[in-house]
Design an enzyme around this catalytic site. Structure first.
Site, short mmCIF file in Angstrom:
data_model
loop_
_atom_site.label_atom_id
_atom_site.label_comp_id
_atom_site.label_asym_id
_atom_site.label_seq_id
_atom_site.Cartn_x
_atom_site.Cartn_y
_atom_site.Cartn_z
N HIS A 27 0.82 -1.22 0.00
CA HIS A 27 0.00 0.00 0.00
C HIS A 27 0.85 1.26 0.00
O HIS A 27 0.32 2.36 -0.20
CB HIS A 27 -0.94 0.03 1.21
CG HIS A 27 -1.98 -1.05 1.18
ND1 HIS A 27 -2.89 -1.21 0.17
CD2 HIS A 27 -2.21 -2.06 2.05
CE1 HIS A 27 -3.65 -2.25 0.41
NE2 HIS A 27 -3.26 -2.80 1.53
N ASP A 38 -2.40 -10.59 -2.71
CA ASP A 38 -3.02 -10.18 -1.45
C ASP A 38 -4.49 -9.83 -1.70
O ASP A 38 -4.87 -9.40 -2.79
CB ASP A 38 -2.27 -8.95 -0.90
CG ASP A 38 -2.71 -8.57 0.50
OD1 ASP A 38 -2.02 -8.96 1.46
OD2 ASP A 38 -3.77 -7.90 0.63
N HIS A 40 -6.16 -7.36 -0.69
CA HIS A 40 -6.34 -5.92 -0.91
C HIS A 40 -5.51 -5.47 -2.12
O HIS A 40 -4.40 -5.96 -2.33
CB HIS A 40 -5.88 -5.14 0.33
CG HIS A 40 -6.58 -5.53 1.59
ND1 HIS A 40 -6.07 -6.49 2.45
CD2 HIS A 40 -7.75 -5.12 2.13
CE1 HIS A 40 -6.89 -6.62 3.48
NE2 HIS A 40 -7.93 -5.81 3.31
N ASP A 74 -4.58 -13.07 3.02
CA ASP A 74 -5.84 -12.62 3.61
C ASP A 74 -7.02 -12.92 2.69
O ASP A 74 -8.13 -12.48 2.94
CB ASP A 74 -5.80 -11.14 4.00
CG ASP A 74 -4.99 -10.27 3.06
OD1 ASP A 74 -4.79 -9.08 3.40
OD2 ASP A 74 -4.55 -10.75 2.00
N1 LIG Z 1 -12.19 -1.84 8.62
C1 LIG Z 1 -11.17 -0.82 8.47
C2 LIG Z 1 -9.81 -1.40 8.70
C3 LIG Z 1 -8.86 -0.89 7.68
N2 LIG Z 1 -8.30 -2.02 6.97
C4 LIG Z 1 -6.93 -1.82 6.52
C5 LIG Z 1 -6.51 -3.04 5.74
C6 LIG Z 1 -5.03 -3.02 5.46
C7 LIG Z 1 -4.62 -4.26 4.68
C8 LIG Z 1 -3.11 -4.39 4.62
C9 LIG Z 1 -2.67 -5.54 3.68
O1 LIG Z 1 -3.18 -6.78 4.10
O2 LIG Z 1 -3.11 -5.32 2.35
C10 LIG Z 1 -1.14 -5.61 3.68
F1 LIG Z 1 -0.74 -6.56 2.82
F2 LIG Z 1 -0.62 -4.45 3.31
F3 LIG Z 1 -0.70 -5.89 4.90
ZN LIG Z 2 -4.18 -7.41 2.46
#
Ligand SMILES: NCCCNCCCCCC(O)(O)C(F)(F)F
Ligand SMILES: [Zn+2]
Length: 343
Positions: A160, A196, A198, A285
């Site tokens: 990110h 991933d 996200h 995830d």
């Molecule tokens: N409900 C609101 C919570 C905010 N959520 C943030 C999710 C971040 C995901 C991080 C990731 O898993 O993409 C990384 F690989 F970078 F670690």
């Molecule tokens: Zn993630």
């Protein structure tokens, strides 16, 4: 397969994050890396090596110098201002505000250099960030030296983080740093395959106008999932980068068949691009039991991902990203790696 790991990740601990209006313990916590390391050992994946130390030159090839130089100053400035808890921003320069003038207050500087409140600092955070990119660069050197693959057990994650911003638990984009490093070491083309859950908005932003680094992202549809503001299928790259950024947004509830259809198409596009090396942003995830995610992959699916990547027949560097079902994170992450080795 060799793994590179640093115990210095553990200094990034005790962080909190803002979820649904409440401050809660951060999901991105030290036990994640420890569970993966334990599984590497129990599966006898291969030796676990400490990282070589590097200066910031390779990092500043993909991140802006002022952003990187800001990171080690955060905790000292936060402490000097009398605070002890996680250093976290609460104001950001969004539309209609100025992003060209950096205020003097540390709280504002944190907002100046981030897109959310998810990249917080404690005393040991900078040491952990530095160890994470040292891990990635050390593992990349193993692949450059002839290893068919290597595992960079990175923590904190990186995908990110953009050229000049942090967020979503990410500070330095480890996968982007090593992709550029491979280019600087003579690779003509590099592909980054981000699996991933996200979207890797930072990786996309860094390489969006470049045709020498292909970025392929499989992720939850940003219309309904973090990071929300990047990751649509119509984002295909700009200028010389047109056609070299590929997004595969998928709906909540996606299970293996739907997810694998994206993987197959992405791998076909990767093969057509014919890179010299593949960097995999390995997040797990996508798992059905992940506490913050909405896909439905099962533990038995992860070796299948590894086998498909192995069939690309290319030198491959795995860089750890996300995954929050801590009990199973080792089984799932290392499952990709044993699948890659077809064990
Ligand atoms: N409900 C609101 C919570 C905010 N959520 C943030 C999710 C971040 C995901 C991080 C990731 O898993 O993409 C990384 F690989 F970078 F670690
Ligand atoms: Zn993630």
């Amino acid at each position: 397969m060799k793994t590179v790991f640093s115990p210095l990740h553990a200094g990034h601990a005790g962080n909190v994050e803002l979820i649904s209006g409440a401050i809660v313990p951060a999901f991105e916590k030290p036990s994640r890396a420890e569970f993966i390391k334990a599984r590497v050992e129990s599966e006898k994946l291969g030796p676990i090596l400490p990282p070589e130390s590097h200066d910031l030159a390779a990092v500043k090839k993909v991140h802006s110098g002022d952003y990187i130089d800001f990171l080690p100053t955060v905790w000292p400035l936060w402490e000097a201002s009398g605070r002890t808890g996680s250093a976290m921003p609460f104001t950001w320069p969004t539309r209609g505000l100025r992003g060209d003038v950096r205020p003097r207050t540390i709280d504002a500087q944190l907002g100046f250099y981030s897109f959310d409140g998810g990249a917080t600092f404690v005393k040991g955070t900078w040491e952990a960030i530095k160890s994470s990119f040292d891990v990635a660069l050390t593992a990349a050197a193993l692949v450059k030296a002839g290893e068919p693959s290597a595992f960079a057990l990175c923590r904190p994650p990186g995908h990110h983080a953009g050229a000049a911003f942090m967020g979503g638990y990410c500070f330095i984009n480890n996968a982007a740093v090593v992709a550029q490093w491979f280019r600087d070491q003579g690779a003509r083309r590099v592909s980054i395959l981000d699996v991933d859950y996200h979207h890797g908005n930072g990786t996309q932003e860094i390489f969006y106008s470049r045709g020498d680094i292909q970025v392929i992202n499989l992720h939850a549809d940003p219309m309904t999932e973090y990071p929300f503001f990047l990751g649509h299928a119509d984002e295909r790259g700009a200028g010389p980068g047109e056609g070299f950024n590929l997004n595969y947004p998928m709906p909540f509830g996606t299970s293996w068949d739907g997810w694998n259809a994206s993987l197959e198409d992405g791998c076909a596009k990767l093969t057509a691009y014919a890179p010299d090396v593949v960097v995999v942003s390995l997040g797990v995830d996508t798992f059905e039991k992940d506490p913050i995610s909405q896909f439905k992959l099962k533990s038995a699916d992860y070796p299948k991902i590894g086998r498909r990547i192995a069939r690309l027949g290319l030198p491959t560097l795995f860089v750890m990203e996300g995954g929050y079902a801590v009990e199973e994170i080792g089984v799932n992450a290392v499952g990709v790696l044993t699948g890659f080795e077809d064990r």
